[in-house]
Structure formats: structure tokens, C-alpha cells
Write a protein that holds these residues in place. Structure first.
Motif, PDB file in Angstrom:
ATOM      1  N   TRP A 179      -6.728   7.811   5.923  1.00  0.00           N
ATOM      2  CA  TRP A 179      -7.653   6.786   5.442  1.00  0.00           C
ATOM      3  C   TRP A 179      -7.764   5.688   6.487  1.00  0.00           C
ATOM      4  O   TRP A 179      -6.763   5.125   6.926  1.00  0.00           O
ATOM      5  N   SER A 180      -8.970   5.376   6.883  1.00  0.00           N
ATOM      6  CA  SER A 180      -9.201   4.297   7.840  1.00  0.00           C
ATOM      7  C   SER A 180      -9.540   3.021   7.074  1.00  0.00           C
ATOM      8  O   SER A 180      -9.469   2.985   5.842  1.00  0.00           O
ATOM      9  N   GLY A 213     -12.345   1.818   6.540  1.00  0.00           N
ATOM     10  CA  GLY A 213     -13.579   1.937   5.777  1.00  0.00           C
ATOM     11  C   GLY A 213     -14.593   0.889   6.209  1.00  0.00           C
ATOM     12  O   GLY A 213     -14.477   0.277   7.270  1.00  0.00           O
ATOM     13  N   PRO A 219     -14.428   3.419   1.151  1.00  0.00           N
ATOM     14  CA  PRO A 219     -13.363   4.012   1.959  1.00  0.00           C
ATOM     15  C   PRO A 219     -13.835   5.235   2.734  1.00  0.00           C
ATOM     16  O   PRO A 219     -14.798   5.905   2.349  1.00  0.00           O
ATOM     17  N   PHE A 224     -12.134   8.662   4.962  1.00  0.00           N
ATOM     18  CA  PHE A 224     -10.998   9.447   5.435  1.00  0.00           C
ATOM     19  C   PHE A 224     -11.395  10.083   6.753  1.00  0.00           C
ATOM     20  O   PHE A 224     -12.381  10.817   6.837  1.00  0.00           O
ATOM     21  N   ARG A 229     -15.978  11.695   9.520  1.00  0.00           N
ATOM     22  CA  ARG A 229     -15.827  10.595   8.574  1.00  0.00           C
ATOM     23  C   ARG A 229     -16.200  11.104   7.177  1.00  0.00           C
ATOM     24  O   ARG A 229     -17.364  11.354   6.882  1.00  0.00           O
ATOM     25  N   ARG A 245     -16.336  10.710   3.056  1.00  0.00           N
ATOM     26  CA  ARG A 245     -16.407   9.705   1.991  1.00  0.00           C
ATOM     27  C   ARG A 245     -16.168  10.365   0.631  1.00  0.00           C
ATOM     28  O   ARG A 245     -16.670  11.461   0.367  1.00  0.00           O
ATOM     29  N   THR A 266     -10.366  10.453  -6.944  1.00  0.00           N
ATOM     30  CA  THR A 266      -9.855  10.558  -5.581  1.00  0.00           C
ATOM     31  C   THR A 266      -8.432  10.039  -5.517  1.00  0.00           C
ATOM     32  O   THR A 266      -8.138   8.947  -6.011  1.00  0.00           O
ATOM     33  N   MET A 301      -5.992   8.385  -3.535  1.00  0.00           N
ATOM     34  CA  MET A 301      -5.817   7.555  -2.339  1.00  0.00           C
ATOM     35  C   MET A 301      -4.416   6.948  -2.354  1.00  0.00           C
ATOM     36  O   MET A 301      -4.049   6.245  -3.296  1.00  0.00           O
ATOM     37  N   ASP A 342      -1.055   7.893   3.199  1.00  0.00           N
ATOM     38  CA  ASP A 342      -2.033   8.787   3.823  1.00  0.00           C
ATOM     39  C   ASP A 342      -2.965   8.057   4.789  1.00  0.00           C
ATOM     40  O   ASP A 342      -3.940   8.632   5.277  1.00  0.00           O
ATOM     41  N   ALA A 343      -2.675   6.798   5.074  1.00  0.00           N
ATOM     42  CA  ALA A 343      -3.513   6.030   5.995  1.00  0.00           C
ATOM     43  C   ALA A 343      -3.317   6.520   7.424  1.00  0.00           C
ATOM     44  O   ALA A 343      -2.285   7.127   7.762  1.00  0.00           O
TER      45      ALA A 343
END
Length: 338
Positions: A65-66, A68, A73, A75, A155, A157, A164, A166, A170-171
Motif C-alpha cells: 500500500w502506498s 495513495g 488508496p 496498492f 497501481r 485500486r 478490502t 488493508m 502490508d504497506a
């Protein structure tokens, strides 16, 4: 395991073998052993598997996960191809065009093992869609042979945030050190087919995406390409850099570095004050990480001439202006350094 016994919903933990049997059709065994992007055409599904441990072994340091953006957000998922430059074809092409091919995209993360010595457990993150505005970014990393190569980071979404999974762990992992890597001249970027944005339900984060934003992205890319051609005709060589910062995830990539003039450019697809202000800030950030920052000239590249006050802003900040004109690019070449 029959497909009706394996529902693709929040909380699912399974294995690639179980997914292949449930959704892979006659070639289930083959599906279980494919790389991280696995089409299940018999059931109109596309499964992508992110494995943090294996990714690092293969030189993938970008999954997760970035930060966003305003649309929600994102991924980041590195495409397939562990050695050499990656290409937008084959399985990567399938991921890019999954909607056009009628494939529902589901993301899984490797999360332990079913039992010691057993198969890897796959945790369902949720149903995703490749961002229609900016579907991927180019990143550079070293493959297992030690060679610097280009990778494509898609990227993704979430289709439904409520469905989802999150998690903070997982970042995208932060960089271990600050490093500025000169990039080899990249070939022309592969074309991304234009398609109208599909309508989604209110729970879907992609509902606010409009064609106007995608058009700005394309204009910026076309502007940079046109300026590269202009530089080449003038006998200039150019490249770019990838900048990673210790303790921060992701990477910074300036638009264009003119090696001949030791000048850094940041391009914007719109000639507006907010865009110019953003470019000024980006250039100030980038230049700190490049060699000889005191003699480095910085410039904003625009598609048209800005207002007089925006010109005054650039001058006050010591930033040069180059913009597209009828006969080429006004403001180029940049004034010589005294």
C-alpha cells in the motif's frame, strides 16, 4: 475444491492450488504453478499474488500500500519478469488490460504457510482495478544478477473499500538508504490503450475518476517526449534519476535531466499557478539529492506561456521557464551560468 465452496470474500485464506482447482478449469495444475499474475479465463478471473519475501529476492522492493492520492488508496504491484527489463506484454499486458479482457482482478498476499513445510497461505486483499488514469509507473532496481533493470509497478485500486483487507504491515517498505541512481536512457513508453471509464457503484473509489485527469497525464507525457526530441536535435544528451530516501517508501523520479547543460526539468500538463507551484516544490526537493546542486539549473516545462505574475514567481524563485511555442520551445536554451 469446487468453486461454490470457495468464495472470494473478505477473510478468505487459501492456497494457490485451491484457487486453481476452484477457478482454473481443465488446466488447474498448470495455473497453480504460474508466476504472480495468473489468468483464470474459464471463470473470467485474474489473480495476482504479492509475496514480500520472494519479491525482495527478485529485486522487487515496491509492492504494498502506498500513500495513495485524493481518489483513495493504491496498492503498488510489481509486474512479472525477474531478470532483465520487464515488458508490457504477456502476463503484464493481461494485467494492464484486464477490464478490456473481461477479467475480474483479485489481489492476494502471501501470509505464512498452511503448515510447516506446506504450501504458502494466500490471504485475499480484495477485488481491485488497475488505475485507468495512471495504470503503472516505471521503477528501476537490480535483478538477481546484479544488473540495473526497468520494472513496471502497477497501481491497483480497491473496487469496494468495505470488502478490502488493508493492513499497516502490508504497506510499501521504506528504503534502507538514501540513494540517487542515474537511469539509462529508457525506450519509448509502451502505449496504453484509451478506454472510457466504466461507471461504478458509490462504494467504489474509482467512481470519481474523469477523462479530464487522464488527458492531463497524457499531455504531460507528450510534452516531455516532444522536448526530448527537441533536445536531441540540439545535440543534447538527457536522462533521469531514481531517488530513494532512507526511511521513506517509494521513489522520486524527476521528469528530465539535460546532461549537456546540467539542468533539471519538471513538466506539467497544465499552465496554471497550482501546477507551477507544485513544480517549484518538486524541483527544490530533487536538486538536494543530485551532484553539484549549486551549479544545477532548474526549469519548469509547460505546454504554453503562463501569466506575467506566474513568470515573476518563477524568476523570484530562481527557476527558469521553458514552454511550448509555435516554432519550438521558448526559453531554450537556458541562459549560460556566469
Amino acid at each position: 475444491m469446487p468453486s461454490e465452496d470457495l468464495e472470494l470474500k473478505l477473510g478468505l485464506e487459501t492456497t494457490r492450488q485451491e484457487l486453481a482447482v476452484a477457478f482454473g478449469g481443465p488446466e488447474a495444475k498448470k495455473r497453480a504453478s504460474q508466476p504472480g499474475i495468473v489468468p483464470m479465463r474459464a471463470t473470467n478471473k485474474l489473480f495476482v499474488f504479492s509475496d514480500p519475501h520472494k519479491s525482495k529476492e527478485n529485486g522487487y522492493n515496491f509492492d504494498g500500500w502506498s500513500e495513495g492520492d485524493d481518489l483513495g488508496p493504491v496498492f503498488d504491484y510489481t509486474g512479472t519478469g525477474p531478470i532483465g527489463h520487464q515488458k508490457i506484454d504477456g502476463l503484464n499486458g493481461t494485467l494492464l488490460e484486464h477490464e478490456a479482457q473481461g477479467l475480474e482482478l483479485f489481489l492476494f498476499i502471501s501470509d505464512g504457510y498452511v503448515k510447516p513445510g506446506g504450501a504458502k497461505k494466500q490471504r485475499l486483499v480484495g477485488q481491485m482495478v488497475v488505475d485507468p488514469i495512471n495504470p503503472f509507473v516505471e521503477r528501476w532496481d537490480y535483478d538477481e544478477t546484479g544488473a540495473l533493470r526497468r520494472v513496471y509497478v502497477f497501481r491497483l485500486r480497491p473496487v469496494d473499500l468495505d470488502q478490502t483487507d488493508m493492513r499497516a504491515e502490508d504497506a510499501v517498505q521504506p528504503a534502507q538508504k538514501t540513494e540517487t541512481v542515474p537511469l539509462p536512457k529508457a525506450p519509448a513508453k509502451p502505449g496504453v490503450k484509451s478506454k472510457k471509464t466504466e461507471k461504478h457503484s458509490k462504494s467504489q473509489t474509482t467512481a470519481v475518476i474523469v477523462d479530464g485527469e487522464r488527458l492531463v497525464q497524457r499531455r504531460e507525457g507528450q510534452l516531455v517526449t516532444a522536448f526530448e526530441e527537441h533536445l536531441a536535435k540540439a545535440g543534447h544528451t538527457f536522462a533521469s534519476f531514481q531517488i530513494t530516501v532512507e526511511g521513506e517508501p517509494g521513489a522520486l523520479t524527476p521528469d528530465l535531466y539535460d546532461e549537456t547543460d546540467h539542468a533539471l526539468y519538471e513538466a506539467k500538463g497544465l499552465t496554471t499557478r497550482p501546477n507551477v507551484r507544485m513544480a517549484i516544490g518538486q524541483l527544490a526537493d530533487y536538486r538536494r539529492h543530485l551532484k553539484n546542486p549549486r551549479t544545477l539549473r532548474v526549469a519548469v516545462l509547460l505546454p504554453s506561456e503562463p501569466t506575467a505574475d506566474v513568470k515573476a514567481l518563477l524568476k523570484a524563485e530562481g527557476v527558469h521557464l521553458v514552454y511550448r511555442a509555435e516554432t519550438g520551445f521558448a526559453g531554450f536554451p537556458l541562459p549560460k551560468v556566469d
